[in-house]
Scaffold this motif. Structure first.
Motif, PDB file in Angstrom:
ATOM      1  N   LYS A 168       0.842  -1.206   0.000  1.00 10.06           N
ATOM      2  CA  LYS A 168       0.000   0.000   0.000  1.00 10.06           C
ATOM      3  C   LYS A 168       0.874   1.252   0.000  1.00 10.06           C
ATOM      4  CE  LYS A 168      -4.131  -1.779   2.327  1.00 10.06           C
ATOM      5  NZ  LYS A 168      -4.925  -1.708   3.558  1.00 10.06           N
ATOM      6  N   LYS A 169       1.898   1.250   0.868  1.00 15.83           N
ATOM      7  CA  LYS A 169       2.779   2.421   0.932  1.00 15.83           C
ATOM      8  C   LYS A 169       3.507   2.634  -0.385  1.00 15.83           C
ATOM      9  CE  LYS A 169       3.582   2.193   5.911  1.00 15.83           C
ATOM     10  NZ  LYS A 169       4.549   1.884   6.967  1.00 15.83           N
ATOM     11  N   GLN A 170       3.990   1.521  -0.956  1.00 10.53           N
ATOM     12  CA  GLN A 170       4.697   1.625  -2.235  1.00 10.53           C
ATOM     13  C   GLN A 170       3.747   2.104  -3.331  1.00 10.53           C
ATOM     14  OE1 GLN A 170       6.435  -2.053  -3.587  1.00 10.53           O
ATOM     15  NE2 GLN A 170       8.002  -0.992  -4.749  1.00 10.53           N
ATOM     16  N   GLY A 171       2.521   1.609  -3.319  1.00 11.30           N
ATOM     17  CA  GLY A 171       1.522   2.058  -4.292  1.00 11.30           C
ATOM     18  C   GLY A 171       1.239   3.542  -4.139  1.00 11.30           C
ATOM     19  N   GLU A 172       1.096   3.985  -2.887  1.00 13.14           N
ATOM     20  CA  GLU A 172       0.863   5.411  -2.636  1.00 13.14           C
ATOM     21  C   GLU A 172       2.053   6.245  -3.126  1.00 13.14           C
ATOM     22  OE1 GLU A 172      -1.693   7.317  -1.320  1.00 13.14           O
ATOM     23  OE2 GLU A 172      -2.880   5.500  -1.607  1.00 13.14           O
ATOM     24  N   ALA A 173       3.254   5.750  -2.838  1.00 13.13           N
ATOM     25  CA  ALA A 173       4.457   6.477  -3.264  1.00 13.13           C
ATOM     26  C   ALA A 173       4.521   6.540  -4.789  1.00 13.13           C
ATOM     27  CB  ALA A 173       5.705   5.811  -2.704  1.00 13.13           C
ATOM     28  N   GLN A 174       4.204   5.419  -5.448  1.00 16.43           N
ATOM     29  CA  GLN A 174       4.211   5.414  -6.908  1.00 16.43           C
ATOM     30  C   GLN A 174       3.131   6.349  -7.456  1.00 16.43           C
ATOM     31  OE1 GLN A 174       3.807   1.298  -8.015  1.00 16.43           O
ATOM     32  NE2 GLN A 174       6.013   0.937  -8.000  1.00 16.43           N
ATOM     33  N   ARG A 175       1.978   6.332  -6.823  1.00 10.98           N
ATOM     34  CA  ARG A 175       0.891   7.220  -7.254  1.00 10.98           C
ATOM     35  C   ARG A 175       1.331   8.677  -7.138  1.00 10.98           C
ATOM     36  NH1 ARG A 175      -3.646   9.955  -5.150  1.00 10.98           N
ATOM     37  NH2 ARG A 175      -3.005   9.507  -3.041  1.00 10.98           N
ATOM     38  N   GLU A 176       1.924   9.008  -5.999  1.00 10.59           N
ATOM     39  CA  GLU A 176       2.399  10.381  -5.800  1.00 10.59           C
ATOM     40  C   GLU A 176       3.486  10.726  -6.815  1.00 10.59           C
ATOM     41  OE1 GLU A 176       1.247  12.750  -3.770  1.00 10.59           O
ATOM     42  OE2 GLU A 176      -0.337  11.354  -3.193  1.00 10.59           O
ATOM     43  N   ASP A 177       4.364   9.784  -7.076  1.00  6.97           N
ATOM     44  CA  ASP A 177       5.438   9.998  -8.051  1.00  6.97           C
ATOM     45  C   ASP A 177       4.856  10.217  -9.446  1.00  6.97           C
ATOM     46  OD1 ASP A 177       8.160  10.163  -8.836  1.00  6.97           O
ATOM     47  OD2 ASP A 177       8.047   8.109  -9.609  1.00  6.97           O
ATOM     48  N   ILE A 178       3.861   9.412  -9.805  1.00 10.87           N
ATOM     49  CA  ILE A 178       3.225   9.548 -11.126  1.00 10.87           C
ATOM     50  C   ILE A 178       2.527  10.900 -11.230  1.00 10.87           C
ATOM     51  CG2 ILE A 178       1.334   8.670 -12.543  1.00 10.87           C
ATOM     52  CD1 ILE A 178       2.156   5.836 -11.595  1.00 10.87           C
ATOM     53  N   ILE A 179       1.827  11.280 -10.165  1.00 10.57           N
ATOM     54  CA  ILE A 179       1.144  12.578 -10.166  1.00 10.57           C
ATOM     55  C   ILE A 179       2.157  13.715 -10.290  1.00 10.57           C
ATOM     56  CG2 ILE A 179      -0.186  14.188  -8.728  1.00 10.57           C
ATOM     57  CD1 ILE A 179      -1.745  11.737  -7.689  1.00 10.57           C
ATOM     58  N   LEU A 180       3.237  13.636  -9.523  1.00  9.76           N
ATOM     59  CA  LEU A 180       4.275  14.663  -9.581  1.00  9.76           C
ATOM     60  C   LEU A 180       4.891  14.718 -10.974  1.00  9.76           C
ATOM     61  CD1 LEU A 180       6.003  16.758  -8.078  1.00  9.76           C
ATOM     62  CD2 LEU A 180       7.551  14.896  -7.470  1.00  9.76           C
ATOM     63  N   HIS A 181       5.176  13.548 -11.530  1.00 10.24           N
ATOM     64  CA  HIS A 181       5.759  13.487 -12.878  1.00 10.24           C
ATOM     65  C   HIS A 181       4.788  14.084 -13.907  1.00 10.24           C
ATOM     66  CE1 HIS A 181       8.277  12.082 -16.122  1.00 10.24           C
ATOM     67  NE2 HIS A 181       7.230  11.470 -16.679  1.00 10.24           N
ATOM     68  N   ALA A 182       3.501  13.737 -13.775  1.00 11.51           N
ATOM     69  CA  ALA A 182       2.497  14.263 -14.701  1.00 11.51           C
ATOM     70  C   ALA A 182       2.391  15.782 -14.575  1.00 11.51           C
ATOM     71  CB  ALA A 182       1.143  13.607 -14.442  1.00 11.51           C
ATOM     72  N   ARG A 183       2.415  16.275 -13.343  1.00 15.28           N
ATOM     73  CA  ARG A 183       2.346  17.735 -13.148  1.00 15.28           C
ATOM     74  C   ARG A 183       3.573  18.421 -13.736  1.00 15.28           C
ATOM     75  NH1 ARG A 183       0.047  17.789  -6.999  1.00 15.28           N
ATOM     76  NH2 ARG A 183      -2.139  17.444  -7.559  1.00 15.28           N
ATOM     77  N   THR A 184       4.736  17.811 -13.505  1.00 17.68           N
ATOM     78  CA  THR A 184       5.976  18.375 -14.041  1.00 17.68           C
ATOM     79  C   THR A 184       5.924  18.391 -15.569  1.00 17.68           C
ATOM     80  OG1 THR A 184       7.187  17.518 -12.136  1.00 17.68           O
ATOM     81  CG2 THR A 184       8.484  18.150 -14.030  1.00 17.68           C
ATOM     82  N   GLU A 185       5.476  17.283 -16.144  1.00 18.43           N
ATOM     83  CA  GLU A 185       5.379  17.196 -17.599  1.00 18.43           C
ATOM     84  C   GLU A 185       4.366  18.214 -18.137  1.00 18.43           C
ATOM     85  OE1 GLU A 185       6.379  15.725 -21.375  1.00 18.43           O
ATOM     86  OE2 GLU A 185       7.374  15.517 -19.442  1.00 18.43           O
ATOM     87  N   ALA A 186       3.241  18.354 -17.426  1.00 19.67           N
ATOM     88  CA  ALA A 186       2.237  19.330 -17.842  1.00 19.67           C
ATOM     89  C   ALA A 186       2.809  20.743 -17.799  1.00 19.67           C
ATOM     90  CB  ALA A 186       0.998  19.223 -16.962  1.00 19.67           C
ATOM     91  N   GLU A 187       3.543  21.043 -16.746  1.00 12.02           N
ATOM     92  CA  GLU A 187       4.173  22.366 -16.632  1.00 12.02           C
ATOM     93  C   GLU A 187       5.180  22.581 -17.758  1.00 12.02           C
ATOM     94  OE1 GLU A 187       3.989  25.203 -14.707  1.00 12.02           O
ATOM     95  OE2 GLU A 187       2.093  24.312 -14.089  1.00 12.02           O
ATOM     96  N   ARG A 188       5.956  21.534 -18.040  1.00 15.40           N
ATOM     97  CA  ARG A 188       6.945  21.637 -19.112  1.00 15.40           C
ATOM     98  C   ARG A 188       6.251  21.884 -20.458  1.00 15.40           C
ATOM     99  NH1 ARG A 188       9.047  18.965 -23.089  1.00 15.40           N
ATOM    100  NH2 ARG A 188       7.807  17.083 -22.769  1.00 15.40           N
ATOM    101  N   LEU A 189       5.176  21.104 -20.702  1.00 14.52           N
ATOM    102  CA  LEU A 189       4.439  21.294 -21.953  1.00 14.52           C
ATOM    103  C   LEU A 189       3.807  22.678 -22.015  1.00 14.52           C
ATOM    104  CD1 LEU A 189       2.726  17.803 -22.344  1.00 14.52           C
ATOM    105  CD2 LEU A 189       4.607  18.729 -23.712  1.00 14.52           C
ATOM    106  N   LYS A 190       3.300  23.129 -20.885  1.00 17.53           N
ATOM    107  CA  LYS A 190       2.682  24.455 -20.823  1.00 17.53           C
ATOM    108  C   LYS A 190       3.713  25.539 -21.127  1.00 17.53           C
ATOM    109  CE  LYS A 190       0.208  27.275 -17.429  1.00 17.53           C
ATOM    110  NZ  LYS A 190      -0.255  27.292 -16.034  1.00 17.53           N
ATOM    111  N   GLU A 191       4.883  25.425 -20.510  1.00 19.09           N
ATOM    112  CA  GLU A 191       5.947  26.408 -20.743  1.00 19.09           C
ATOM    113  C   GLU A 191       6.422  26.344 -22.196  1.00 19.09           C
ATOM    114  OE1 GLU A 191       7.122  28.847 -18.774  1.00 19.09           O
ATOM    115  OE2 GLU A 191       5.507  28.228 -17.407  1.00 19.09           O
ATOM    116  N   SER A 192       6.533  25.144 -22.718  1.00 20.76           N
ATOM    117  CA  SER A 192       6.946  24.976 -24.110  1.00 20.76           C
ATOM    118  C   SER A 192       5.919  25.614 -25.043  1.00 20.76           C
ATOM    119  CB  SER A 192       7.113  23.489 -24.423  1.00 20.76           C
ATOM    120  OG  SER A 192       7.400  23.300 -25.785  1.00 20.76           O
ATOM    121  N   ALA A 193       4.641  25.379 -24.745  1.00 19.88           N
ATOM    122  CA  ALA A 193       3.584  25.973 -25.570  1.00 19.88           C
ATOM    123  C   ALA A 193       3.623  27.492 -25.473  1.00 19.88           C
ATOM    124  CB  ALA A 193       2.223  25.444 -25.124  1.00 19.88           C
ATOM    125  N   LYS A 194       3.860  28.015 -24.268  1.00 16.98           N
ATOM    126  CA  LYS A 194       3.956  29.471 -24.103  1.00 16.98           C
ATOM    127  C   LYS A 194       5.112  30.031 -24.934  1.00 16.98           C
ATOM    128  CE  LYS A 194       2.032  30.131 -19.473  1.00 16.98           C
ATOM    129  NZ  LYS A 194       2.349  30.501 -18.082  1.00 16.98           N
TER     130      LYS A 194
END
Length: 175
Positions: free
Chosen positions: A95-121
């Motif tokens: 459960k802890k590892q799943g939560e950590a992976q979920r948080e990591d995926i969310i963080l990665h997705a947010r980072t990627e979204a920010e990168r794409l947003k900045e690139s688009a800007k």
């Protein structure tokens, strides 16, 4: 005929008791006891002793087996308890590892979204700058064209307006 017998006896309540027979029977009884003791009593006691030892050993073996079974049962209970604890820990870790992976995926997705947003800007800014440069070039060439046309002929104010509108339309269509 008179027979003479040595009779050792007494009379008790009207019965003759022969003392010789009694002594003979007593001696025979003692001999029988001696023979029984020598030939029967010893082997019977030996067999009984063996049987007693066998029963005692069987009882000891049964008690030993019971203790061993009890010990084995306790070990199995302890192993089961440990297995349950380990299973619970594994589930919690998963459960802890799943939560950590979920948080990591969310963080990665947010980072990627920010990168794409900045690139688009950046792309939007670059495209806007290119458009401004192209527009400036077109305005400059239009201005030069209009100026050359105006110089070629002297126009009235309404003609100048018509000419300017005409060239602006041409510039718009060229795009």
């Amino acid at each position: 005929m008179l027979t003479s017998h040595l009779v050792i006896g007494t009379t008790i309540a009207g019965h003759d008791i022969n003392g010789g027979d009694i002594i003979f029977q007593l001696i025979m009884f003692l001999i029988l006891l001696a023979l029984l003791k020598k030939f029967a009593w010893g082997p019977i006691m030996g067999i009984m002793q063996q049987r007693e030892e066998h029963v005692a050993s069987e009882i000891n073996a049964a008690e030993s087996s019971k203790l061993e079974a009890s010990k084995y049962l306790e070990e199995q209970r302890e192993l089961l308890k440990q297995s349950r604890v380990e299973a619970t820990q594994l589930i919690e870790n998963a459960k802890k590892q799943g939560e950590a992976q979920r948080e990591d995926i969310i963080l990665h997705a947010r980072t990627e979204a920010e990168r794409l947003k900045e690139s688009a800007k950046r792309e939007i800014i670059q495209e806007r700058e290119k458009a401004v440069v192209v527009l400036r070039e077109q305005v400059a060439s239009l201005s030069v064209l209009i100026a050359s046309k105006v110089i070629e002929k002297e126009l009235s104010e309404t003609d100048q307006e018509k000419l300017i509108n005409h060239y602006i339309q041409e510039a718009g269509e060229e795009r």
